[in-house]
Enzyme design. Structure first.
Site, PDB file in Angstrom:
ATOM      1  N   ASP A 222       0.854  -1.095   0.149  1.00 28.61           N
ATOM      2  CA  ASP A 222      -0.125   0.108  -0.174  1.00 28.61           C
ATOM      3  C   ASP A 222       1.030   1.218   0.009  1.00 28.61           C
ATOM      4  O   ASP A 222       1.517   1.784   1.011  1.00 28.61           O
ATOM      5  CB  ASP A 222      -1.016  -0.085   1.346  1.00 28.61           C
TER       6      ASP A 222
ATOM      7  N   ASP B  76      -1.812   5.185  -5.394  1.00 30.27           N
ATOM      8  CA  ASP B  76      -2.358   4.377  -4.238  1.00 30.27           C
ATOM      9  C   ASP B  76      -2.425   2.931  -4.729  1.00 30.27           C
ATOM     10  O   ASP B  76      -3.418   2.502  -5.448  1.00 30.27           O
ATOM     11  CB  ASP B  76      -3.509   4.785  -3.983  1.00 30.27           C
TER      12      ASP B  76
END
Length: 363
Positions: free
Chosen positions: A39, A246
């Protein structure tokens, strides 16, 4: 950093499962495999730990702190504060984490230390003896069955990129496998091996000074077919650092006014009737059909244009083919699906992110 760290460039597997991408590291003594979401939109690494008051199902056993001889917690008090990081607080003399995500997921538990082990490009093991991570004992969220938590690749002090120190040189790169390919494993590289360069590379400047430790870039427009749709913000112009890279979210989310223009352009170019998504996840879907004519889409960044393949922006789910964009007014992100089959390289010191088309099955 400890002298026991081996001077090699760390590397790890990136595992695709359904529509998410996971990274594999090893924690503890003896070492235990941890598979967690890779992430770039967060910093703290955390995994589910025993004893657990509320945990979601996962394939591998929960991390047992009592079974590791190298596990530790971080003590705190009036003269010894906890690290000044987001979601960290002192409770009963021990530092705790309490992290909430935009999709409603959360993790609560002990801020802990462990030996982190990763493979290296020299076919040996890299060790970080006091790696700081969260031992989650009250967690919820959809981590995709095989995942036990999150590995934070952000720019903050608690991220794995920062904690690797000189081994990462604040640089890393990954390659995300497309969903429609049979292969499932690619790699993430840190340090010297992380450079993304050569013909076809698009280099986009990172925009510092925005809230959080996110990788902000400036998206000037999306071009659908021959229709360029500028990303106009509330100021009436394209705003600096208006989107983050992201990898922890699958879909790309955009403000309603911008999404509506893209949706209209895609519909006009496709010449096919809309149908609802049976899973009610995506807004714009068409009936799956070999004759379906979907338009080309290009991401126009400040710094260069990134032409996208069909699988970057459309996904077929059962009987429907849908645009992999969603709507959010608060979390504007360039998700993992749109990054498939690109070498994506981050260089925090040079303040840039690079995109290079690549067959990730060969990465």
């Amino acid at each position: 950093m400890s002298n026991s760290i081996t001077p090699n460039s760390p590397t790890a597997d990136i595992i695709r499962h359904t529509n998410e991408f996971f990274m594999k590291i090893r924690l503890g003594t003896p070492p235990v495999n941890i598979i967690a979401v890779a992430d770039t939109g967060s910093d703290l690494t955390w995994t589910q730990c025993l004893p657990c008051t509320r945990c979601f199902p996962q394939h591998h056993p929960l991390f047992d702190t009592r079974a590791s001889s190298s596990y530790g917690t971080i003590q705190c008090g009036s003269s010894r504060p906890c690290p000044p990081w987001n979601g960290i607080r002192c409770l009963n003399g021990i530092c705790h984490h309490d992290i909430h995500y935009v999709d409603g997921a959360h993790t609560r538990g002990l801020l802990s230390t462990e030996i982190l082990r990763m493979d290296s490009t020299a076919y040996s093991t890299v060790q970080i003896p006091k790696y700081i991570f969260g031992c989650g004992m009250d967690n919820n969220g959809n981590i995709g069955e095989i995942g036990s938590g999150v590995i934070g690749l952000g720019a903050g002090p608690e991220s794995i990129v920062t904690q690797l120190g000189h081994l990462s040189e604040r640089k890393f790169s990954y390659c995300l496998m497309p969903l429609d390919l049979p292969g499932r494993v690619s790699h993430i590289h840190f340090g010297d091996r992380a450079a993304v360069r050569g013909p076809g590379t698009i280099t986009v400047p990172l925009v510092p000074g925005r809230p959080g430790n996110f990788y902000h870039v400036t998206l000037e427009a999306f071009t659908v077919g021959r229709t360029r749709i500028p990303f106009i913000g509330r100021s009436g112009a394209v705003e600096q650092g208006n989107i983050i890279i992201d990898s922890g979210m699958a879909i790309t989310t955009l403000p309603r006014h911008f999404y509506a223009q893209i949706k209209q352009a895609v519909t006009m170019h496709t010449h096919a009737p809309e149908v609802p998504d049976p899973d009610e996840l995506l807004e714009l879907c068409f009936r799956k059909d070999r004759s379906l004519q979907l338009p080309s889409i290009v991401a126009n960044f400040r710094g260069g244009n990134v032409p996208l393949k069909r699988f970057n922006v459309f996904v077929t789910l059962g009987t429907v083919t849908c645009l992999t964009f969603g709507v959010s007014e608060s979390h504007i992100n360039y998700g993992s699906l749109i990054q498939q089959n690109f070498l994506v390289g981050f260089d925090q010191h040079a303040r840039r992110v690079s995109f290079k088309p690549h067959q990730c099955s060969h990465a």
